[in-house]
Design a protein around this motif. Structure first.
Motif, PDB file in Angstrom:
ATOM      1  N   GLU A 171      13.746  21.975  -1.307  1.00  0.00           N
ATOM      2  CA  GLU A 171      15.130  22.452  -1.308  1.00  0.00           C
ATOM      3  C   GLU A 171      16.084  21.539  -0.552  1.00  0.00           C
ATOM      4  N   ARG A 172      15.614  20.916   0.539  1.00  0.00           N
ATOM      5  CA  ARG A 172      16.540  20.215   1.430  1.00  0.00           C
ATOM      6  C   ARG A 172      16.373  18.696   1.439  1.00  0.00           C
ATOM      7  N   LEU A 173      15.288  18.206   0.887  1.00  0.00           N
ATOM      8  CA  LEU A 173      15.043  16.758   0.916  1.00  0.00           C
ATOM      9  C   LEU A 173      14.814  16.255  -0.512  1.00  0.00           C
ATOM     10  N   PRO A 174      15.871  16.230  -1.315  1.00  0.00           N
ATOM     11  CA  PRO A 174      15.726  15.875  -2.736  1.00  0.00           C
ATOM     12  C   PRO A 174      15.194  14.465  -2.963  1.00  0.00           C
ATOM     13  N   GLN A 175      15.305  13.595  -1.954  1.00  0.00           N
ATOM     14  CA  GLN A 175      14.773  12.235  -2.119  1.00  0.00           C
ATOM     15  C   GLN A 175      13.257  12.235  -2.268  1.00  0.00           C
ATOM     16  N   HIS A 176      12.617  13.375  -1.933  1.00  0.00           N
ATOM     17  CA  HIS A 176      11.162  13.472  -2.058  1.00  0.00           C
ATOM     18  C   HIS A 176      10.731  14.363  -3.227  1.00  0.00           C
ATOM     19  N   ASN A 177      11.632  14.618  -4.158  1.00  0.00           N
ATOM     20  CA  ASN A 177      11.318  15.532  -5.266  1.00  0.00           C
ATOM     21  C   ASN A 177      10.127  15.065  -6.102  1.00  0.00           C
ATOM     22  N   GLU A 178       9.968  13.760  -6.249  1.00  0.00           N
ATOM     23  CA  GLU A 178       8.905  13.244  -7.106  1.00  0.00           C
ATOM     24  C   GLU A 178       7.613  12.984  -6.345  1.00  0.00           C
ATOM     25  N   GLU A 232      11.718   8.782   6.684  1.00  0.00           N
ATOM     26  CA  GLU A 232      10.647   7.967   6.121  1.00  0.00           C
ATOM     27  C   GLU A 232      10.489   8.233   4.624  1.00  0.00           C
ATOM     28  N   THR A 233      10.078   7.198   3.915  1.00  0.00           N
ATOM     29  CA  THR A 233       9.722   7.335   2.508  1.00  0.00           C
ATOM     30  C   THR A 233       8.207   7.386   2.396  1.00  0.00           C
ATOM     31  N   VAL A 234       7.695   8.358   1.669  1.00  0.00           N
ATOM     32  CA  VAL A 234       6.246   8.469   1.489  1.00  0.00           C
ATOM     33  C   VAL A 234       5.933   8.590   0.005  1.00  0.00           C
ATOM     34  N   ASP A 235       4.681   8.327  -0.337  1.00  0.00           N
ATOM     35  CA  ASP A 235       4.250   8.388  -1.730  1.00  0.00           C
ATOM     36  C   ASP A 235       3.483   9.659  -2.048  1.00  0.00           C
ATOM     37  N   LEU A 236       2.964  10.346  -1.003  1.00  0.00           N
ATOM     38  CA  LEU A 236       2.209  11.578  -1.214  1.00  0.00           C
ATOM     39  C   LEU A 236       2.149  12.347   0.098  1.00  0.00           C
ATOM     40  N   ILE A 237       2.091  13.682  -0.010  1.00  0.00           N
ATOM     41  CA  ILE A 237       2.030  14.543   1.177  1.00  0.00           C
ATOM     42  C   ILE A 237       0.779  15.413   1.100  1.00  0.00           C
ATOM     43  N   LEU A 238      -0.057  15.342   2.138  1.00  0.00           N
ATOM     44  CA  LEU A 238      -1.190  16.241   2.313  1.00  0.00           C
ATOM     45  C   LEU A 238      -0.811  17.252   3.374  1.00  0.00           C
ATOM     46  N   PRO A 252       0.827  -1.222   0.000  1.00  0.00           N
ATOM     47  CA  PRO A 252       0.000   0.000   0.000  1.00  0.00           C
ATOM     48  C   PRO A 252       0.857   1.266   0.000  1.00  0.00           C
ATOM     49  N   GLU A 253       0.358   2.303  -0.671  1.00  0.00           N
ATOM     50  CA  GLU A 253       1.066   3.582  -0.665  1.00  0.00           C
ATOM     51  C   GLU A 253       0.978   4.234   0.714  1.00  0.00           C
ATOM     52  N   LYS A 254       2.013   5.023   1.017  1.00  0.00           N
ATOM     53  CA  LYS A 254       2.092   5.685   2.323  1.00  0.00           C
ATOM     54  C   LYS A 254       1.916   7.196   2.138  1.00  0.00           C
ATOM     55  N   ILE A 255       1.048   7.777   2.953  1.00  0.00           N
ATOM     56  CA  ILE A 255       0.728   9.197   2.839  1.00  0.00           C
ATOM     57  C   ILE A 255       1.034   9.906   4.154  1.00  0.00           C
ATOM     58  N   LEU A 256       1.729  11.025   4.060  1.00  0.00           N
ATOM     59  CA  LEU A 256       1.990  11.872   5.223  1.00  0.00           C
ATOM     60  C   LEU A 256       0.918  12.952   5.283  1.00  0.00           C
ATOM     61  N   CYS A 257       0.228  13.047   6.421  1.00  0.00           N
ATOM     62  CA  CYS A 257      -0.818  14.045   6.629  1.00  0.00           C
ATOM     63  C   CYS A 257      -0.317  15.086   7.627  1.00  0.00           C
ATOM     64  N   GLU A 307      -1.375   7.625  -9.494  1.00  0.00           N
ATOM     65  CA  GLU A 307      -1.332   6.946 -10.798  1.00  0.00           C
ATOM     66  C   GLU A 307      -0.466   7.728 -11.788  1.00  0.00           C
ATOM     67  N   GLN A 308      -0.538   9.053 -11.720  1.00  0.00           N
ATOM     68  CA  GLN A 308       0.282   9.881 -12.610  1.00  0.00           C
ATOM     69  C   GLN A 308       1.765   9.672 -12.337  1.00  0.00           C
ATOM     70  N   VAL A 309       2.151   9.655 -11.066  1.00  0.00           N
ATOM     71  CA  VAL A 309       3.554   9.434 -10.695  1.00  0.00           C
ATOM     72  C   VAL A 309       4.024   8.065 -11.168  1.00  0.00           C
ATOM     73  N   ASN A 310       3.189   7.049 -10.979  1.00  0.00           N
ATOM     74  CA  ASN A 310       3.558   5.696 -11.392  1.00  0.00           C
ATOM     75  C   ASN A 310       3.716   5.601 -12.910  1.00  0.00           C
ATOM     76  N   ARG A 311       2.851   6.278 -13.658  1.00  0.00           N
ATOM     77  CA  ARG A 311       2.967   6.270 -15.122  1.00  0.00           C
ATOM     78  C   ARG A 311       4.278   6.907 -15.560  1.00  0.00           C
ATOM     79  N   ILE A 312       4.619   8.042 -14.965  1.00  0.00           N
ATOM     80  CA  ILE A 312       5.861   8.730 -15.327  1.00  0.00           C
ATOM     81  C   ILE A 312       7.068   7.863 -14.987  1.00  0.00           C
ATOM     82  N   ARG A 313       7.041   7.261 -13.805  1.00  0.00           N
ATOM     83  CA  ARG A 313       8.163   6.421 -13.380  1.00  0.00           C
ATOM     84  C   ARG A 313       8.323   5.224 -14.313  1.00  0.00           C
ATOM     85  N   GLU A 314       7.219   4.568 -14.631  1.00  0.00           N
ATOM     86  CA  GLU A 314       7.290   3.401 -15.518  1.00  0.00           C
ATOM     87  C   GLU A 314       7.758   3.784 -16.919  1.00  0.00           C
ATOM     88  N   THR A 315       7.315   4.949 -17.396  1.00  0.00           N
ATOM     89  CA  THR A 315       7.739   5.419 -18.716  1.00  0.00           C
ATOM     90  C   THR A 315       9.237   5.687 -18.744  1.00  0.00           C
TER      91      THR A 315
END
Length: 271
Positions: free
Chosen positions: A70-77, A45-51, A2-7, A122-130
Motif C-alpha cells: 500500500e505505501r511503497l509502490p516502488q516495490h510492487n513487483e 533500499e532497492t531489493v529483488d525479493l523479500i523473505l 547479484p540480486e539483493k534479498i531482504l530477510c 527468473e519469473q520476474v525477469n521474464r515478465i520484465r523483459e517481455t
C-alpha cells in the motif's frame, strides 16, 4: 550484479543461518528482525525479493506485506515469500488474498528455499523483459507508421554515470540523447526548449530550479519534464509539478518499463 534479498525474521540465530545460506549462494542480503525495521529499510533500499516470517513482534508478516503493497509502490513487483511454522489452508488463503507470492514452512529446507527464490526471480525477469520488448515494438511501430522524427531527450544529473543505464535504454529505442550537468541547468534554457523530454535526477540544485518554475509559473518551452526521485522528494513539489503541467515523477529504481511508457506517451503526443 547479484540480486539483493531482504530477510525479515525475529529469531536471531535463524536469521543469521538464512543470511549465510543466501550469501553462500551468491546473493546480497539485508536483514530485519521485524516488520517495522523492514519498512524503514525498504524506504531507501532497492531489493529483488523479500523473505518474511509471519509471527513477529512489533509488526507481523501479514501487516508488513500490507504496508509494503500500500505505501511503497516502488516495490510492487518484488516477490514476497512468507516463512511460517503455520501452513493451514486458511493461513495460505489469507496470504494469497493479500498478495503473497509463495510460502515456505519451518524448519526451513534450504535446498527448497534456494530453488524457490531462483524460480521467483527468473519469473520476474521474464515478465520484465517481455514488457520491455512489447513497449519497444510499439514504439518502433509508431515511428514507422507515422514517419515521426526520433524523440530528443536530455538527461540532467550531477554525474554522467548516474544516467548511463537510462541513456543506453533510450539510445536503443532510437532517441537522440544528450547529457546536461545539473550545474548548467539554470543557464541552459535550450535544454527544455529544444528537447521533447527532460529527465532530471532529483537534487538540491534541481529542487531549486523546479521551485523557481513553480513559484513564477514560468514558461518551460515544449519539453515535458520527468523527475527521477527517491523518497526524499518533497511531496508538495511532486504535487506542484503535476498541477503546473510540467511533467511527471518516476520513483527509484526507475524501472525501464516506466521509462519506455513515458517515451511512448511522448511519441503519441508528437505524431
Amino acid at each position: 550484479m547479484p540480486e539483493k534479498i531482504l530477510c525479515i525474521e525475529d529469531e536471531a540465530l535463524l536469521l543469521e543461518d538464512i543470511v549465510e545460506e543466501l550469501q553462500d549462494a551468491g546473493y546480497l542480503t539485508l536483514k530485519a528482525s521485524n516488520g517495522k525495521e523492514a519498512i524503514e529499510i525498504l524506504k531507501y533500499e532497492t531489493v529483488d525479493l523479500i523473505l518474511c516470517d509471519i509471527m513477529m513482534p512489533v509488526i507481523d508478516g501479514p501487516t508488513t506485506l500490507k504496508l509494503v503493497r500500500e505505501r511503497l509502490p516502488q516495490h510492487n513487483e518484488v516477490p514476497f515469500i512468507f516463512l511460517t511454522a503455520k501452513s493451514t489452508r486458511e493461513d495460505i488463503l489469507l496470504g494469497k488474498k493479500m498478495g503473497v507470492d509463495d510460502y515456505l514452512t519451518k524448519p526451513i529446507d534450504y535446498d527448497l528455499l534456494l530453488a524457490t527464490i531462483k524460480a521467483r526471480l527468473e519469473q520476474v525477469n521474464r515478465i520484465r523483459e517481455t514488457n520491455e520488448a512489447k513497449l519497444k515494438r510499439i514504439y518502433h511501430a509508431l515511428r514507422e507508421n507515422h514517419s515521426a522524427e526520433p524523440l530528443s531527450v536530455a538527461l540532467v544529473a550531477n554525474s554522467h554515470k548516474f544516467v548511463l543505464p537510462i541513456e543506453q535504454a533510450l539510445q536503443d529505442l532510437g532517441c537522440l540523447v544528450e547529457f546536461v550537468h545539473e550545474e548548467h541547468l539554470a543557464v541552459r534554457k535550450d535544454t527544455v526548449e529544444k528537447n521533447d523530454l527532460v529527465f532530471l535526477f532529483y537534487s538540491k540544485i534541481v529542487h531549486y530550479y523546479l521551485n523557481g518554475l513553480i513559484n513564477t509559473r514560468a514558461t518551460h518551452g515544449r519539453g515535458k519534464m520527468i523527475l527521477l526521485c527517491k523518497d526524499n522528494v518533497d511531496h508538495n513539489l511532486r504535487e506542484a509539478l503535476l498541477e503546473l503541467g510540467i511533467g511527471k515523477t518516476i520513483d527509484y529504481p526507475f524501472p525501464p518499463v516506466a521509462i519506455f511508457k513515458t517515451i511512448l506517451e511522448a511519441t503519441q503526443n508528437k505524431i
